[in-house]
Write a protein that holds these residues in place. Structure first.
Motif, PDB file in Angstrom:
ATOM      1  N   ARG A  61      59.260 -28.315  41.826  1.00  0.00           N
ATOM      2  CA  ARG A  61      58.342 -28.495  42.441  1.00  0.00           C
ATOM      3  C   ARG A  61      57.230 -27.677  41.703  1.00  0.00           C
ATOM      4  O   ARG A  61      56.930 -26.644  42.374  1.00  0.00           O
ATOM      5  N   ILE A  62      56.900 -27.984  40.573  1.00  0.00           N
ATOM      6  CA  ILE A  62      55.858 -27.266  39.837  1.00  0.00           C
ATOM      7  C   ILE A  62      54.538 -27.583  40.234  1.00  0.00           C
ATOM      8  O   ILE A  62      54.076 -29.103  40.153  1.00  0.00           O
ATOM      9  N   ILE A  63      53.927 -26.795  40.806  1.00  0.00           N
ATOM     10  CA  ILE A  63      52.087 -27.258  41.213  1.00  0.00           C
ATOM     11  C   ILE A  63      51.231 -26.448  40.256  1.00  0.00           C
ATOM     12  O   ILE A  63      51.258 -25.312  39.978  1.00  0.00           O
ATOM     13  N   ILE A  64      50.510 -27.156  39.386  1.00  0.00           N
ATOM     14  CA  ILE A  64      49.598 -26.697  38.450  1.00  0.00           C
ATOM     15  C   ILE A  64      48.238 -26.858  39.109  1.00  0.00           C
ATOM     16  O   ILE A  64      47.666 -27.963  39.403  1.00  0.00           O
ATOM     17  N   THR A  65      47.614 -25.749  39.377  1.00  0.00           N
ATOM     18  CA  THR A  65      46.354 -25.880  40.130  1.00  0.00           C
ATOM     19  C   THR A  65      45.383 -24.829  39.732  1.00  0.00           C
ATOM     20  O   THR A  65      45.707 -24.275  38.553  1.00  0.00           O
ATOM     21  N   GLY A  66      44.093 -24.573  40.143  1.00  0.00           N
ATOM     22  CA  GLY A  66      43.076 -23.549  39.677  1.00  0.00           C
ATOM     23  C   GLY A  66      42.124 -24.466  38.735  1.00  0.00           C
ATOM     24  O   GLY A  66      42.271 -25.584  38.597  1.00  0.00           O
ATOM     25  N   GLY A  67      41.020 -23.622  38.485  1.00  0.00           N
ATOM     26  CA  GLY A  67      39.958 -24.455  37.961  1.00  0.00           C
ATOM     27  C   GLY A  67      40.084 -25.042  36.677  1.00  0.00           C
ATOM     28  O   GLY A  67      39.716 -26.302  36.348  1.00  0.00           O
ATOM     29  N   VAL A  68      40.911 -24.405  35.551  1.00  0.00           N
ATOM     30  CA  VAL A  68      41.136 -24.862  34.318  1.00  0.00           C
ATOM     31  C   VAL A  68      42.059 -25.935  34.335  1.00  0.00           C
ATOM     32  O   VAL A  68      42.367 -26.991  33.417  1.00  0.00           O
ATOM     33  N   SER A  69      42.950 -26.152  35.658  1.00  0.00           N
ATOM     34  CA  SER A  69      43.919 -27.373  35.560  1.00  0.00           C
ATOM     35  C   SER A  69      43.101 -28.581  35.568  1.00  0.00           C
ATOM     36  O   SER A  69      43.880 -29.530  35.418  1.00  0.00           O
ATOM     37  N   LYS A  70      42.023 -28.490  35.737  1.00  0.00           N
ATOM     38  CA  LYS A  70      41.164 -29.969  35.522  1.00  0.00           C
ATOM     39  C   LYS A  70      40.844 -30.256  34.011  1.00  0.00           C
ATOM     40  O   LYS A  70      40.454 -31.292  33.968  1.00  0.00           O
ATOM     41  N   LEU A  71      41.240 -29.465  33.290  1.00  0.00           N
ATOM     42  CA  LEU A  71      41.053 -30.096  31.490  1.00  0.00           C
ATOM     43  C   LEU A  71      42.105 -30.795  31.478  1.00  0.00           C
ATOM     44  O   LEU A  71      43.205 -30.679  31.644  1.00  0.00           O
ATOM     45  N   PRO A  72      41.487 -32.111  30.841  1.00  0.00           N
ATOM     46  CA  PRO A  72      42.562 -33.114  31.007  1.00  0.00           C
ATOM     47  C   PRO A  72      43.661 -32.879  30.039  1.00  0.00           C
ATOM     48  O   PRO A  72      43.380 -32.583  28.905  1.00  0.00           O
TER      49      PRO A  72
ATOM     50  N   GLU B  17      50.086 -40.294  32.777  1.00  0.00           N
ATOM     51  CA  GLU B  17      49.429 -41.199  32.229  1.00  0.00           C
ATOM     52  C   GLU B  17      47.798 -41.185  32.745  1.00  0.00           C
ATOM     53  O   GLU B  17      46.991 -41.423  32.206  1.00  0.00           O
ATOM     54  N   SER B  18      47.651 -40.696  34.045  1.00  0.00           N
ATOM     55  CA  SER B  18      46.450 -40.382  34.519  1.00  0.00           C
ATOM     56  C   SER B  18      45.726 -39.293  33.744  1.00  0.00           C
ATOM     57  O   SER B  18      44.208 -39.566  33.309  1.00  0.00           O
ATOM     58  N   GLU B  19      46.393 -38.465  33.139  1.00  0.00           N
ATOM     59  CA  GLU B  19      45.604 -37.429  32.496  1.00  0.00           C
ATOM     60  C   GLU B  19      45.100 -38.299  30.885  1.00  0.00           C
ATOM     61  O   GLU B  19      44.095 -37.929  30.542  1.00  0.00           O
ATOM     62  N   LEU B  20      46.208 -38.993  30.618  1.00  0.00           N
ATOM     63  CA  LEU B  20      45.945 -39.569  29.209  1.00  0.00           C
ATOM     64  C   LEU B  20      44.631 -40.426  29.468  1.00  0.00           C
ATOM     65  O   LEU B  20      43.859 -40.590  28.456  1.00  0.00           O
TER      66      LEU B  20
ATOM     67  N   ILE C 176      46.111 -31.117  30.299  1.00  0.00           N
ATOM     68  CA  ILE C 176      46.804 -29.414  30.283  1.00  0.00           C
ATOM     69  C   ILE C 176      48.077 -29.483  30.876  1.00  0.00           C
ATOM     70  O   ILE C 176      49.040 -28.861  30.644  1.00  0.00           O
ATOM     71  N   LYS C 177      48.285 -30.326  31.930  1.00  0.00           N
ATOM     72  CA  LYS C 177      49.233 -30.461  32.788  1.00  0.00           C
ATOM     73  C   LYS C 177      50.476 -30.801  32.036  1.00  0.00           C
ATOM     74  O   LYS C 177      51.647 -30.495  31.901  1.00  0.00           O
TER      75      LYS C 177
END
Lengths: 503, 543
Positions: B362-373, A256-259, B375-376
């Protein structure tokens, strides 16, 4: 500074430490290589170590902080505060999160007359752009100690009651609210790890490894060695667990936070988001609404030492308001100054600076036509020096040219009294040369402590328009100091680039 | 002074030393009351102040990536500075043209593919035509400027923890170490692997770390703080920003009359990247989400109209093309350019079952591009769809058999498990019946043992797809250093400057990392006694 032509850069010998021992080696300095940008400095940026007889650049000096101060309010900050509060002004100095201009503290309602005492509430306003702290709904009661008021206003924020209906979460023993912000999560994780590690270190085997005989734990173990009672059951270690609850610092991904972020971006458009370069200042904020004023960073006054022999090269006065130095050994008073000007341009009485001075008169090079320039060396030392010049025959870089120094070896007089020269000129001697045709092997002009020699430049046929020709010149200076020949290895690469090339 | 011995001199003969998983922790614990030994005692007659020694040190943490550097003090939640590398850093000292009013930045061609944004990179993994000396100069300048502007360090000893990917080539590692040693005059540098630190920053011991960086995306499976498997894909920030460049140029051609005149590099790299970081997003599901809004993007220096109207939906296309490639047929994809969901799936598939069971939740998505809203969300949704479709069988095609022979024998487990984001599994503590457990027999003994182990804590979540937020590798390293955990690889200044990386084996050949290894288990605070002095050092995973 070095924006004017012609300019001179000096190469610091620290680029290649083996150079001083092997001056004959093949790899000549190439000013057009990308690495050269990291070892070339204007003379003003260089210091000189009188023990090593070497030029010292910012790369080969060690620095010590003399004092910390805020550049905005010019108050000194003690080192303990820097350590505890971080590198920021603890008074009222803040910068605009949008344009980085310093913010001003203003009352929300301007007083009618100047005699009135200012009454709150106060806001921070940017005198450059239109940002004010009202944009993020921030007001202050007092005009001073903004930092204290800001940290006070931050605190109640996290306690916004977001009740988690999940019964599993309430099972977590701590009554604290779940961490939300980055800081809170970090603190929770830190406490979690500290707890885990302490728990494990208390294991008895480890106690012995640490030689902690005085621990009651060890004593109980020692006593147990001799007890004939039933053997203690050896227990398995409790495995270190991972963070399982939000109180431990576990944050699950919330789609939800991403949305929300996407919706806010769509609603706010381009103006609603903070620019990329400002995101470097406060990394968390993505939207303008989240931007908070940025505390201005402190500055320091620093003493510099030679990295090789720890000699003090420069030490400023610790008072903030002065710009004076207690010690400062600049390279300019120990190293010959190199300058270049076109032949025929007005000769300066004394070649003071290699930088600037010509402005619009910079000539263009014509392909395949020789042009002449006067390379001037000024000796700041009180002894006469022997100078040997060398340059690569063909320059590298965008403009190819063949460069010849007509007189590569000569002597430059000592930096004696200025009156000597003035009197000599009155006598009619003057600076010799300055006329006729440039001739190989002859000094073009000579003054009290300076010598000009002619350099011939022949650009190649395919010269590029609008590019700058840079000529690397190796300058070797020998002088006698106190009787014995010193500075046999003294070396600077003065490196001048004077000329616009028109193709 | 500035340059360290060249890599050739430092060529290490150390064999590859991955720490074995057998480094057990066989220490007993007694439940009797005792004083906590949180402070270590430095010797028989010493005062217990040894444990507080680090208060007098400057503990710095640097995270170096190919595009940016993050640096700060250990124990703080976020770095003091995060600098992006740009060609401006390469200008000479005293060159102030940039601040002149009539300054025009030099035109830099954008490049394409591999060469896209080359001059904004600190290094490339492909070091064949990389000037390593130049990289060292750049790193040194970056580090020195960070110190000058943000750290303002006093005279105390400086110790540095350097967070770098474990797949970093050794010549590059050597150059980075040289740059940091010279830049901040650090006494020691501890190397910490990025993926493990990202795991630590999430509070986990095992995780699948998807690091979407600039040059490549790495999917690393971390099990009990050890990297057990890693896969790479070039679908990352570089490809993404190039797609944004293409999009902007297309939009510009659409609005200008003389479309043919628009050159290939009308926008600068910085402008394209700003668009990407400010309003780029990633949609979930293949169709557009119908926000239907036009975004006005200002380009003050453009030769064309100063604003460009781009529809908001269109701004999610680059991520689609560069990272997910839904249209690409599988036979067109190579091992090095797998779309991110497939990369994640493949990594999970190649893990041993036990590790997969732990890592998948326990999937962690990190890195610069992971800030793209977005994407996760998208990555997880696609991953779930892939698992639904394929299960955990590595065979894609059974040919004439037509059917997975195993699915015949286990018809009940062929169904996929419900996907949940909850932290706690079912109330009775049983493991979710998911695909990851498909070929596992129910083992009552193992279950009892694990229940005994975890008497006081709830059983860990396993076997469901779950993503965990991480504070990032930098924060992980900050936590680790703050708790005084010693890294496997600790390099001393004098030794490095003398021998370079070859010093790793100079003291003792084939020195094993295992006895030195002090992971987050017992004994991590070995600041005193024999553990305090290291006769020799190895390079751990970087060897």
């Amino acid at each position: 500074m070095a924006t004017q032509f012609p300019y001179t850069y000096y190469s610091c010998p620290c680029i290649n430490p083996t150079d001083s021992t092997l001056p004959e080696q093949d790899d000549t300095f190439d000013p057009s290589s990308p690495r050269a940008a990291f070892s070339l400095y204007p003379l003003e940026h260089l210091l000189y170590c009188t023990e090593c007889h070497q030029v010292r650049c910012p790369r080969c000096t060690a620095e010590e902080v003399v004092c910390w101060y805020c550049p905005s309010c010019l108050f000194e900050v003690p080192s303990s505060t820097v350590r505890s509060e971080g590198n920021q002004c603890t008074r009222s100095c803040y910068n605009c999160p949008q344009c980085t201009a310093p913010l001003a503290v203003n009352p929300l309602d301007p007083p009618e007359s100047t005699s009135e005492t200012l009454t709150g509430p106060f806001i921070l306003t940017c005198p450059y752009c239109t940002w004010s702290s009202l944009d993020i709904d921030l007001k202050f009661d007092k005009p001073n100690n903004i930092t204290g008021q800001l940290s006070g206003s931050k605190r109640p924020e996290p306690s916004t009651p977001v009740d988690t209906p999940d019964p599993d979460l309430s099972r977590a023993s701590s009554p604290k609210p779940d961490p939300k912000t980055r800081d809170e999560v970090f603190t929770a994780l830190n406490a979690f790890y500290k707890n885990q590690i302490t728990h494990d270190v208390d294991a008895p085997g480890h106690a012995f490894a640490e030689q902690a005989f005085s621990s009651p734990h060890s004593i109980s173990r020692l006593l147990n060695l001799y007890s004939t009672g039933k053997k203690l059951k050896r227990q398995r270690p409790k495995p270190m667990s991972e963070a399982l609850t939000p109180a431990d610092g576990l944050v699950l991904f919330d789609p939800e936070s991403e949305l929300d972020t996407i919706k806010r971006t769509a609603a706010g458009g381009w103006e609603g988001t903070l620019g990329g370069d400002k995101a470097a200042i406060n990394t968390e904020a993505r939207f303008v609404d989240d931007a908070r004023p940025v505390a201005s960073l402190l500055r320091t006054k620093r003493a510099k030492r030679c990295r090789a022999c720890r000699t003090l090269l420069s030490r400023p006065e610790p008072k903030i308001s002065t710009t004076r130095y207690k010690i400062r050994v600049v390279a300019g008073s120990n190293v010959p100054r190199v300058g270049l000007r076109p032949l025929g341009a007005k000769a300066r009485a004394t070649a003071v600076s290699g930088l600037g001075g010509l402005g619009a008169e910079v000539p263009s090079l014509k392909p395949l036509l020789p042009s002449h320039f006067v390379l001037t060396l000024t000796n700041p030392l009180f002894d006469a020096v022997k100078v040997t010049l060398a340059t690569a025959r063909d320059t590298t870089g965008p403009v190819k040219a063949r460069v010849t120094i007509l007189c590569p070896a000569f002597e430059v007089g000592a930096n004696t009294d200025v009156w000597d020269e003035a009197l000599a000129r009155d006598g009619g001697g003057g600076s010799q040369g300055g006329g006729g045709v440039p001739e190989a092997g002859k000094v073009w002009e000579r003054g009290r402590n300076w010598v000009g020699v002619v350099v011939e430049v022949v650009p190649a046929g395919d010269a590029v328009r609008g590019e700058v020709l840079e000529i690397a010149v190796f300058v070797r200076v020998e002088y006698e100091a106190g009787g014995d020949l010193d500075g046999a290895g003294k070396r600077e690469v003065g490196f001048c680039n004077p000329i616009w090339s028109s193709g | 002074m500035a340059s360290t011995p060249s890599y050739d001199v430092r060529k290490s003969t150390l064999s590859r030393l991955r720490p074995s998983t057998a480094a057990g922790q066989q220490l007993g614990s007694l439940p009797s009351p005792h004083t906590p030994l949180s402070r270590s005692i430095s010797g028989l007659y010493g005062s217990p102040a040894g444990g507080y020694r680090s208060e007098e040190e400057n503990l710095l943490v640097f995270e170096l990536g190919s595009r940016c550097m993050q640096a700060g003090f250990a124990g703080e939640s976020s770095p003091r500075c995060s600098t992006k590398y740009s060609p401006d850093l390469e200008r000479r000292v005293g060159d102030y043209r940039r601040w002149a009013i009539d300054y025009e930045p030099p035109h830099r061609p954008l490049g394409s593919g591999e060469t896209w944004g080359w001059d904004h990179e600190l290094w490339r993994m492909d070091i064949r035509d990389l000037d390593l000396g130049l990289v060292e100069d750049k790193v040194e300048r970056l580090v020195r400027e960070a110190e000058l502007k943000y750290f303002l360090l006093d005279n105390r000893t400086r110790r540095v923890a350097l967070v770098v990917p474990s797949s970093l080539p050794k010549p590059l590692l050597s150059v980075l170490l040289g740059g940091v040693f010279n830049g901040v005059q650090a006494q020691t540098i501890t190397l910490l692997p990025t993926a493990v630190m990202a795991t630590t920053a999430a509070g986990l011991r095992s995780a699948l770390v998807i690091d979407i960086g600039w040059e490549e995306t790495t999917a690393t499976a971390v099990y009990e703080y050890r990297e057990v498997h890693q896969r790479h894909s070039v679908r990352a920030g570089k490809a993404l920003s190039e797609e944004f460049g293409t999009l902007l140029h297309q939009e510009l051609r659409n609005v200008t009359a003389a479309a043919g005149d628009v050159s290939e590099d009308e926008f600068t790299f910085e402008e394209i990247e700003e668009v990407m970081t400010r309003i780029g997003w990633c949609r979930c599901g293949a169709g557009p989400e119908g926000h239907g809004k036009e975004i006005k993007i200002p380009f003050p220096t453009s030769h064309y109209p100063n604003t460009l109207d781009v529809s908001f939906d269109r701004l999610s296309d680059p991520a689609e093309l560069a990272l997910f490639a839904p249209e690409a047929a599988e036979h067109d994809l190579d091992d090095h350019n797998l779309p991110l969901p497939l990369l994640t799936y493949d990594t999970l598939l190649h893990l041993p079952v036990d590790v997969r069971r732990v890592c998948m939740s326990r999937i962690i998505i990190t890195g610069g591009v992971s800030k793209l809203p977005g994407i996760k969300r998208r990555l997880l949704a696609d991953l779930e769809a892939l698992i639904d479709k394929r299960g955990w069988t590595p065979v894609r095609n059974y040919g004439s058999t037509k059917k997975d022979p195993r699915s015949l024998s286990h018809p009940s487990t062929a169904k996929s498990a419900p996907i949940s984001y909850s932290a706690i599994p079912d109330d009775d503590g049983t493991l979710s019946n998911s695909e990851s457990n498909m070929d596992r027999e129910f083992d009552p003994i193992m279950r009892k043992i694990s229940q005994l182990h975890m008497k006081h804590s709830p059983p860990p979540v396993e076997g469901v797809i779950r993503a965990v937020e991480s504070l990032g590798a930098w924060a992980g390293a900050s936590l680790v250093v703050n708790n005084r955990v010693r890294g496997v690889v600790e390099i001393e200044r004098e030794r490095f400057l003398q021998h370079g990386l070859a010093g790793a084996s100079a003291a003792k050949k084939d020195v094993s990392v295992v006895p030195q290894r002090q992971s987050m288990g017992p004994g991590v605070r070995g600041v005193s006694g024999a553990a305090g002095e290291r006769g020799s050092w190895g390079l751990g995973v970087w060897a």
